[in-house]
Motif scaffolding. Structure first.
Motif, PDB file in Angstrom:
ATOM      1  N   UNK A 139    -141.476 -38.525  36.624  1.00 25.53           N
ATOM      2  CA  UNK A 139    -142.490 -39.473  37.098  1.00 25.53           C
ATOM      3  C   UNK A 139    -143.837 -39.224  36.424  1.00 25.53           C
ATOM      4  N   UNK A 140    -144.138 -37.952  36.130  1.00 25.91           N
ATOM      5  CA  UNK A 140    -145.393 -37.643  35.445  1.00 25.91           C
ATOM      6  C   UNK A 140    -145.418 -38.259  34.055  1.00 25.91           C
ATOM      7  N   UNK A 141    -144.261 -38.278  33.395  1.00 26.87           N
ATOM      8  CA  UNK A 141    -144.214 -38.885  32.065  1.00 26.87           C
ATOM      9  C   UNK A 141    -144.473 -40.391  32.139  1.00 26.87           C
ATOM     10  N   UNK A 142    -143.941 -41.025  33.182  1.00 29.78           N
ATOM     11  CA  UNK A 142    -144.142 -42.471  33.350  1.00 29.78           C
ATOM     12  C   UNK A 142    -145.628 -42.777  33.542  1.00 29.78           C
ATOM     13  N   UNK A 143    -146.282 -42.024  34.417  1.00 31.47           N
ATOM     14  CA  UNK A 143    -147.700 -42.274  34.652  1.00 31.47           C
ATOM     15  C   UNK A 143    -148.534 -41.946  33.425  1.00 31.47           C
ATOM     16  N   UNK A 144    -148.089 -40.952  32.649  1.00 34.42           N
ATOM     17  CA  UNK A 144    -148.812 -40.641  31.408  1.00 34.42           C
ATOM     18  C   UNK A 144    -148.736 -41.802  30.433  1.00 34.42           C
ATOM     19  N   UNK A 145    -147.556 -42.420  30.315  1.00 34.62           N
ATOM     20  CA  UNK A 145    -147.404 -43.580  29.430  1.00 34.62           C
ATOM     21  C   UNK A 145    -148.235 -44.756  29.957  1.00 34.62           C
ATOM     22  N   UNK A 146    -148.251 -44.944  31.288  1.00 36.28           N
ATOM     23  CA  UNK A 146    -149.068 -46.014  31.865  1.00 36.28           C
ATOM     24  C   UNK A 146    -150.548 -45.806  31.548  1.00 36.28           C
ATOM     25  N   UNK A 147    -150.998 -44.556  31.670  1.00 33.43           N
ATOM     26  CA  UNK A 147    -152.405 -44.262  31.353  1.00 33.43           C
ATOM     27  C   UNK A 147    -152.701 -44.515  29.883  1.00 33.43           C
ATOM     28  N   UNK A 148    -151.748 -44.163  28.996  1.00 36.58           N
ATOM     29  CA  UNK A 148    -151.940 -44.427  27.573  1.00 36.58           C
ATOM     30  C   UNK A 148    -152.003 -45.925  27.287  1.00 36.58           C
ATOM     31  N   UNK A 201    -140.039 -44.942  29.286  1.00 39.00           N
ATOM     32  CA  UNK A 201    -141.031 -45.537  28.401  1.00 39.00           C
ATOM     33  C   UNK A 201    -141.341 -46.971  28.821  1.00 39.00           C
ATOM     34  N   UNK A 202    -140.294 -47.744  29.100  1.00 37.90           N
ATOM     35  CA  UNK A 202    -140.473 -49.148  29.497  1.00 37.90           C
ATOM     36  C   UNK A 202    -141.236 -49.233  30.807  1.00 37.90           C
ATOM     37  N   UNK A 203    -140.815 -48.444  31.810  1.00 38.56           N
ATOM     38  CA  UNK A 203    -141.480 -48.482  33.113  1.00 38.56           C
ATOM     39  C   UNK A 203    -142.949 -48.083  32.978  1.00 38.56           C
ATOM     40  N   UNK A 204    -143.237 -47.056  32.157  1.00 40.00           N
ATOM     41  CA  UNK A 204    -144.617 -46.636  31.974  1.00 40.00           C
ATOM     42  C   UNK A 204    -145.473 -47.730  31.373  1.00 40.00           C
ATOM     43  N   UNK A 205    -144.958 -48.384  30.325  1.00 36.69           N
ATOM     44  CA  UNK A 205    -145.710 -49.480  29.712  1.00 36.69           C
ATOM     45  C   UNK A 205    -145.888 -50.641  30.689  1.00 36.69           C
ATOM     46  N   UNK A 206    -144.834 -50.934  31.439  1.00 36.84           N
ATOM     47  CA  UNK A 206    -144.918 -52.040  32.399  1.00 36.84           C
ATOM     48  C   UNK A 206    -145.941 -51.727  33.494  1.00 36.84           C
TER      49      UNK A 206
END
Length: 456
Positions: free
Chosen positions: A1-10, A98-103
């Motif tokens: 989950x931390x990776x997802x939020x990191x991608x969202x922040x990016x 990756x997809x979920x983070x970007x979304x």
């Protein structure tokens, strides 16, 4: 989950650095502040609300929708093209993450911009209506008819199918059916004629609408009866009539006399404080005009009975949540299209899918009718099997996009109609969870396949 939020922040950081977010915010503020100054209303309070809510917020939603689709398509397809996403294969992150983070990043960006647009629009609305709200007479009109949340009551349906079928059988028995017209067409014509007859009121006659489950009625707020009719006298003639509202089996009723102009929409308020709290609700119109005038209510929309369900503020917030759900789906659609195709093709495909969603009601009506594929000369282009195939295709498309239908939130807000929590929750569930998860699974599978092809 931390990776997802990191991608969202990016993703959010990239939108800010590329000046997309500030540009969108500037465009939205210019639209919200400038459009009411360039469009002149009809001088009524409802026209003022239409400009500020439906047109201004609608244009802001259009801008955000196009931006959500474009950003979703570009977020994946352009990174594939620039070889940035090839690095995913060497990092411990799944394409689904990756997809979920970007979304999530795009959803947070769109949600923030929508909240700002909605807040500024609400502030503009309150500022523009400050004088009517200070006037007691006009304030009552605003808070009763416009800045309010009212739920439509559902009357008992008018069933004329059995009577239409009986008339059709009688015409068959007498041999009066026209040979060049199909029995289905004749049945529909008889059915429509009987429906029109059921909603006509002869001189001295009456027509009743029964509401078996009206729910609790707030005794402090009246029922709103919105009606329109035509009459047998040509032109916009005035017709005298009387409306009465009764609940339960008691003799208590509310009666309101009218002298309404035909072909013109009208609204009247019937107080319900003296009616029983439970029971069947009956609304009746009696034709009391001194002239021999027949009144005809349209079967669809001739009368709408609305009961107070809440204030405008919470209804406005629910309307914004419905719009937020739509933006979340558009971002998911763009991301998945960008995973499949290059940027131009992804934009075209996602736009086509969006068009199918908008045409969901038309697809349903088309799939219910026989499909005839003919040339401009009237010759059949394909055989009956091809017509059946196309009809099934329309049905499948209609079934796929039917759950994505949404209430017209802005139209309801400007007419004081309730956007319910049930409708809002359904939109957030389908547009913000179920369909995005399905699209995420498809996109992750595609991205894994593309990575494998690159690695091989």
């Amino acid at each position: 989950m931390r990776r997802i939020w990191a991608i969202a922040a990016l993703t959010l950081r990239g939108a800010v650095r590329s000046r997309i977010a500030p540009l969108l915010l500037g465009v939205l503020l210019v639209v919200i502040a400038g459009l009411p100054l360039t469009i002149r209303g009809d001088g009524t309070l409802s026209g003022e609300v239409q400009i500020l809510v439906r047109y201004t917020l609608g244009l802001a939603l259009l801008i955000l929708s196009l931006a959500a689709l474009w950003a979703g398509c570009a977020s994946v397809s352009l990174e594939w093209q620039s070889k940035k996403l090839q690095l995913v294969a060497t990092k411990p992150i799944h394409p689904f993450e990756l997809w979920i983070g970007k979304w999530l990043g795009l959803v947070l960006l769109n949600g923030t911009l929508l909240a700002l647009a909605g807040g500024v629009t609400a502030g503009m609305l309150r500022w523009r209506l400050r004088e009517p709200l200070a006037d007691p007479a006009r304030r009552g009109e605003l808070l009763t008819d416009i800045l309010v949340a009212r739920r439509p009551l559902v009357p008992e349906p008018v069933d004329v199918d059995a009577a239409a079928l009986a008339r059709l059988d009688e015409a068959r028995r007498l041999g009066t059916l026209p040979p060049e017209v199909s029995p289905e067409t004749v049945f529909e014509a008889i059915r429509q004629a009987l429906r029109a007859e059921a909603f006509s009121v002869a001189p001295g006659g009456a027509r009743s609408w029964r509401y078996p489950r009206p729910g609790r009625l707030d005794p402090a707020h009246p029922l709103s009866l919105q009606f329109r009719f035509s009459c047998s006298t040509p032109g916009p003639a005035r017709v005298a009539g009387a409306w009465s509202v009764r609940r339960g089996e008691s003799g208590a009723l509310v009666r309101v006399e009218t002298n309404a102009v035909a072909t013109t929409p009208h609204i009247l308020h019937a107080p319900v404080r003296d009616l029983p709290p439970e029971g069947l609700l009956t609304v009746e119109y009696r034709n009391t005009d001194a002239q021999a005038v027949t009144v005809l209510f349209p079967p669809d929309g001739g009368l709408e009975t609305l009961a107070r369900a809440g204030a405008f503020g919470p209804n406005y917030a629910r309307g914004l949540l419905v719009l937020f759900g739509q933006l979340a789906l558009l971002a998911a659609l763009g991301l998945t299209a960008g995973s499949l195709f290059s940027m131009p093709v992804a934009a075209f495909v996602s736009g086509f899918v969006l068009l199918m969603i908008q045409m969901s009601g038309d697809l349903e009506s088309l799939s219910a009718r026989p499909v005839a594929l003919v040339s401009h000369h009237g010759d059949a282009l394909f055989g009956p099997h091809a017509a059946v195939f196309f009809q099934w295709v329309l049905r499948l498309l209609g079934a796929a996009v039917a759950p994505l239908r949404v209430p017209d939130a802005m139209a309801r807000l400007t007419t004081g109609i309730l956007v319910s929590w049930a409708e809002t929750g359904r939109v957030l569930l389908t547009h913000g969870l179920v369909y995005p998860l399905a699209l995420a699974g498809l996109a992750a599978w595609i991205m894994r396949r593309r990575e494998m092809a690159l690695a091989g």
